[in-house]
Design an enzyme around this catalytic site. Structure first.
Site, PDB file in Angstrom:
ATOM      1  N   ARG A 222      26.423 -54.444  -6.570  1.00 35.21           N
ATOM      2  CA  ARG A 222      27.217 -53.341  -7.117  1.00 35.21           C
ATOM      3  C   ARG A 222      28.550 -53.862  -7.669  1.00 35.21           C
ATOM      4  O   ARG A 222      29.050 -53.368  -8.656  1.00 35.21           O
ATOM      5  CB  ARG A 222      27.491 -52.346  -5.973  1.00 35.21           C
ATOM      6  CG  ARG A 222      27.827 -50.962  -6.397  1.00 35.21           C
ATOM      7  CD  ARG A 222      28.197 -50.081  -5.202  1.00 35.21           C
ATOM      8  NE  ARG A 222      27.391 -50.225  -4.019  1.00 35.21           N
ATOM      9  CZ  ARG A 222      26.284 -49.525  -3.748  1.00 35.21           C
ATOM     10  NH1 ARG A 222      25.844 -48.633  -4.600  1.00 35.21           N
ATOM     11  NH2 ARG A 222      25.619 -49.723  -2.615  1.00 35.21           N
ATOM     12  N   TYR A 223      29.124 -54.820  -6.983  1.00 35.74           N
ATOM     13  CA  TYR A 223      30.423 -55.387  -7.372  1.00 35.74           C
ATOM     14  C   TYR A 223      30.183 -56.822  -7.866  1.00 35.74           C
ATOM     15  O   TYR A 223      29.253 -57.485  -7.404  1.00 35.74           O
ATOM     16  CB  TYR A 223      31.361 -55.440  -6.161  1.00 35.74           C
ATOM     17  CG  TYR A 223      31.555 -54.112  -5.462  1.00 35.74           C
ATOM     18  CD1 TYR A 223      32.471 -53.185  -5.930  1.00 35.74           C
ATOM     19  CD2 TYR A 223      30.828 -53.806  -4.310  1.00 35.74           C
ATOM     20  CE1 TYR A 223      32.657 -51.975  -5.269  1.00 35.74           C
ATOM     21  CE2 TYR A 223      31.007 -52.593  -3.654  1.00 35.74           C
ATOM     22  CZ  TYR A 223      31.928 -51.681  -4.130  1.00 35.74           C
ATOM     23  OH  TYR A 223      32.112 -50.493  -3.487  1.00 35.74           O
TER      24      TYR A 223
ATOM     25  N   ARG B  32      30.073 -60.024  -5.048  1.00 37.92           N
ATOM     26  CA  ARG B  32      29.397 -59.944  -3.755  1.00 37.92           C
ATOM     27  C   ARG B  32      28.102 -59.146  -3.865  1.00 37.92           C
ATOM     28  O   ARG B  32      27.987 -58.267  -4.720  1.00 37.92           O
ATOM     29  CB  ARG B  32      30.295 -59.352  -2.679  1.00 37.92           C
ATOM     30  CG  ARG B  32      30.875 -57.988  -3.036  1.00 37.92           C
ATOM     31  CD  ARG B  32      32.203 -57.803  -2.307  1.00 37.92           C
ATOM     32  NE  ARG B  32      32.805 -56.504  -2.511  1.00 37.92           N
ATOM     33  CZ  ARG B  32      33.613 -56.204  -3.518  1.00 37.92           C
ATOM     34  NH1 ARG B  32      33.882 -57.096  -4.466  1.00 37.92           N
ATOM     35  NH2 ARG B  32      34.155 -55.007  -3.612  1.00 37.92           N
TER      36      ARG B  32
ATOM     37  N   CYS C 110      16.578 -50.964  13.052  1.00 35.61           N
ATOM     38  CA  CYS C 110      17.854 -51.003  13.777  1.00 35.61           C
ATOM     39  C   CYS C 110      17.574 -50.925  15.273  1.00 35.61           C
ATOM     40  O   CYS C 110      16.485 -50.528  15.693  1.00 35.61           O
ATOM     41  CB  CYS C 110      18.727 -49.813  13.394  1.00 35.61           C
ATOM     42  SG  CYS C 110      19.115 -49.751  11.652  1.00 35.61           S
TER      43      CYS C 110
ATOM     44  N   CYS D 105      21.097 -43.871  14.113  1.00 37.64           N
ATOM     45  CA  CYS D 105      22.234 -42.958  14.123  1.00 37.64           C
ATOM     46  C   CYS D 105      21.835 -41.698  13.367  1.00 37.64           C
ATOM     47  O   CYS D 105      21.230 -41.779  12.294  1.00 37.64           O
ATOM     48  CB  CYS D 105      23.422 -43.619  13.441  1.00 37.64           C
ATOM     49  SG  CYS D 105      23.766 -45.272  14.095  1.00 37.64           S
TER      50      CYS D 105
ATOM     51  N   CYS E 181      22.911 -41.502   9.656  1.00 31.67           N
ATOM     52  CA  CYS E 181      22.702 -42.733   8.870  1.00 31.67           C
ATOM     53  C   CYS E 181      22.565 -42.459   7.375  1.00 31.67           C
ATOM     54  O   CYS E 181      21.779 -41.615   6.950  1.00 31.67           O
ATOM     55  CB  CYS E 181      21.462 -43.448   9.363  1.00 31.67           C
ATOM     56  SG  CYS E 181      21.106 -44.927   8.396  1.00 31.67           S
TER      57      CYS E 181
ATOM     58  N   ARG F 130      21.290 -44.525   5.327  1.00 28.70           N
ATOM     59  CA  ARG F 130      20.025 -45.103   4.842  1.00 28.70           C
ATOM     60  C   ARG F 130      18.858 -44.564   5.666  1.00 28.70           C
ATOM     61  O   ARG F 130      17.854 -45.234   5.853  1.00 28.70           O
ATOM     62  CB  ARG F 130      20.071 -46.628   4.908  1.00 28.70           C
ATOM     63  CG  ARG F 130      21.090 -47.240   3.974  1.00 28.70           C
ATOM     64  CD  ARG F 130      20.834 -48.712   3.669  1.00 28.70           C
ATOM     65  NE  ARG F 130      21.828 -49.177   2.709  1.00 28.70           N
ATOM     66  CZ  ARG F 130      22.776 -50.074   2.987  1.00 28.70           C
ATOM     67  NH1 ARG F 130      22.827 -50.645   4.180  1.00 28.70           N
ATOM     68  NH2 ARG F 130      23.648 -50.425   2.068  1.00 28.70           N
TER      69      ARG F 130
ATOM     70  N   ASP G 284      28.651 -39.929   4.508  1.00 34.14           N
ATOM     71  CA  ASP G 284      27.912 -39.810   3.243  1.00 34.14           C
ATOM     72  C   ASP G 284      27.043 -38.549   3.226  1.00 34.14           C
ATOM     73  O   ASP G 284      26.739 -37.968   4.271  1.00 34.14           O
ATOM     74  CB  ASP G 284      27.041 -41.049   3.046  1.00 34.14           C
ATOM     75  CG  ASP G 284      27.891 -42.296   2.853  1.00 34.14           C
ATOM     76  OD1 ASP G 284      28.797 -42.249   2.010  1.00 34.14           O
ATOM     77  OD2 ASP G 284      27.665 -43.286   3.575  1.00 34.14           O
TER      78      ASP G 284
ATOM     79  N   ASP H 276      32.228 -43.593  -0.325  1.00 36.17           N
ATOM     80  CA  ASP H 276      31.252 -44.200  -1.227  1.00 36.17           C
ATOM     81  C   ASP H 276      30.880 -43.129  -2.238  1.00 36.17           C
ATOM     82  O   ASP H 276      30.275 -42.105  -1.867  1.00 36.17           O
ATOM     83  CB  ASP H 276      30.014 -44.654  -0.443  1.00 36.17           C
ATOM     84  CG  ASP H 276      30.070 -46.127  -0.139  1.00 36.17           C
ATOM     85  OD1 ASP H 276      29.990 -46.932  -1.083  1.00 36.17           O
ATOM     86  OD2 ASP H 276      30.205 -46.470   1.047  1.00 36.17           O
TER      87      ASP H 276
ATOM     88  N   LYS I 140      32.990 -47.908  -3.523  1.00 39.41           N
ATOM     89  CA  LYS I 140      33.924 -47.251  -2.590  1.00 39.41           C
ATOM     90  C   LYS I 140      35.267 -47.027  -3.260  1.00 39.41           C
ATOM     91  O   LYS I 140      35.742 -47.899  -3.975  1.00 39.41           O
ATOM     92  CB  LYS I 140      34.189 -48.172  -1.399  1.00 39.41           C
ATOM     93  CG  LYS I 140      33.089 -48.238  -0.405  1.00 39.41           C
ATOM     94  CD  LYS I 140      33.483 -49.157   0.736  1.00 39.41           C
ATOM     95  CE  LYS I 140      32.281 -49.399   1.615  1.00 39.41           C
ATOM     96  NZ  LYS I 140      31.166 -50.030   0.890  1.00 39.41           N
TER      97      LYS I 140
HETATM   98  S1  SF4 Z   1      24.021 -46.321  10.482  1.00 38.34           S
HETATM   99 FE1  SF4 Z   1      21.854 -46.501   9.887  1.00 38.34          FE
HETATM  100  S2  SF4 Z   1      21.626 -48.650   9.308  1.00 38.34           S
HETATM  101 FE2  SF4 Z   1      23.491 -48.514  10.532  1.00 38.34          FE
HETATM  102  S3  SF4 Z   1      22.841 -48.894  12.678  1.00 38.34           S
HETATM  103 FE3  SF4 Z   1      22.851 -46.680  12.372  1.00 38.34          FE
HETATM  104  S4  SF4 Z   1      20.725 -46.231  11.815  1.00 38.34           S
HETATM  105 FE4  SF4 Z   1      20.994 -48.421  11.467  1.00 38.34          FE
END
Ligand code: SF4
Length: 347
Positions: free
Chosen positions: A92-93, A96, A105, A109, A112, A114, A274, A311, A318
């Site tokens: 994206r940048y 990097r 994972c 979460c 999340c 993603r 997000d 973001d 960002k």
């Molecule tokens: S935010 Fe998403 S990618 Fe990051 S640890 Fe939690 S579940 Fe995994």
């Protein structure tokens, strides 16, 4: 009842462990069928099942509201796909790239960004895809930094990580590697001496960026895990997500930042949550986030100040969205008490 040493992956197990009442089983099973669930023993031990507002539970225990989706929410809220020239790379940048080496994972979460891409059994890059991703990095001399991400790269074995790090380290223009991880807090036992060694590379800088959202996550074991990186010469930064009912008050946020600094971890980003699907109940408004940033400025050391960032949906990167202390014409500046002071127009 399951032994406390297992990772809980279903609504049934959460009921068995009395983390949620059995009458919520059907509703939570429907959520678990849609979005991955995993709660490690380290996080389960922190949950106060008697507190319906427990800030650790809010991050990991599924909630029926996750099935409510709003038009502004998106499957790919930060626009990874639009900037992915080859599988596993987000460029994206200019200087990097993200190298997403695994889509699993240690925990899942509930907020999340993603969440549509990660889950158990999603695996990582195949050997051929990894080789193609490394070829891409090799072919772009402007890439100075590679961010190992996912998923969580530290769910991989030390052997696998060492292989990837040494192949990256062999690329002359890659000077810095950065690892984004939640593992030191959610599964601190994984941070072994072998894993720490695997991340080191001769003549390259490795930074470890910890995802942590509440001061209670920084248990003694988590602190010891982080100290292993810092003692091995890897600077640590932290990124946190601003979450309703978890850290959206100045005392909790300030305590989190202070605890991080005491652990030799510099608070780096406070992310505005997000627009991931089914996460509206955990998001704050940007105005609330700015108010919190105002509240911690001045009251807490400069070391404790993260940059509040958004973001931009669609993959535009960002942008800092913290409060502004300077008037638009530059003639008035506000101090941390909210008092306004003139500033001379000439240099
Ligand atoms: S935010 Fe998403 S990618 Fe990051 S640890 Fe939690 S579940 Fe995994």
């Amino acid at each position: 009842m399951k032994p406390p040493s297992t990772i809980m992956r279903s609504a049934e197990e959460l009921c068995d462990r009395a983390l949620v009442p059995r009458e919520r089983l059907d509703a939570l099973a429907a959520v678990a069928a849609r979005y991955a669930v995993a709660i490690t023993p380290a996080m389960a031990d922190l949950i106060d099942a008697g507190d319906p507002q427990d800030p650790i539970a809010r991050q990991f225990v599924p909630d029926a509201r996750e099935l409510e989706q709003y038009p502004q929410e998106r499957a790919d809220p930060i626009g990874d796909d639009a900037f992915s020239p080859v599988e596993g790379i987000v460029h994206r940048y200019p200087d990097r790239v993200l190298l997403k080496i695994v889509n699993a994972c240690a925990v899942y979460c509930r907020f999340c960004f993603r969440r549509e891409m990660v889950g158990p059994g999603r695996g990582g890059l195949s050997p051929a895809a990894l080789a193609a991703a490394l070829d891409y990095i090799r072919g772009c001399p402007q890439i100075w930094e590679v961010i190992l991400s996912g998923g969580d790269p530290l769910v991989l074995s030390a052997r696998r990580i060492k292989d990837i790090v040494s192949r990256l380290a062999a690329i002359a223009h890659v000077k810095v590697m950065r690892v984004h991880t939640r593992v030191p807090v959610v599964a601190p036992e994984r941070i072994t001496a072998a894993l720490v060694r695997a991340l080191r590379a001769e003549a390259k800088a490795t930074f470890v960026v910890l995802h942590v959202n509440h001061p209670r996550e920084l248990t003694g074991k988590a602190r010891a895990a982080c100290a292993r990186f810092v003692d091995a010469g890897m600077p640590m930064l932290a990124q946190s997500v601003l979450l309703r009912g978890v850290n959206d008050d100045a005392e909790t946020l300030g305590a989190l930042m202070r605890t991080l600094v005491e652990c030799r971890i510099k608070p780096y980003y406070l992310h505005h949550a997000d627009l991931a699907p089914g996460t509206a109940h955990l998001r704050t408004t940007i105005a609330e986030g700015q108010e919190l940033m105002r509240a911690i400025r001045g009251r807490y050391s400069g070391l404790c100040q993260p940059t509040y960032v958004l973001d931009i949906p669609g993959g535009h990167g960002k942008s800092p969205i913290g409060p502004n202390y300077l008037s638009q014409d530059g003639a008035v500046v506000e101090d941390f008490h909210g008092r306004r002071h003139p500033y001379p127009p000439r240099r």
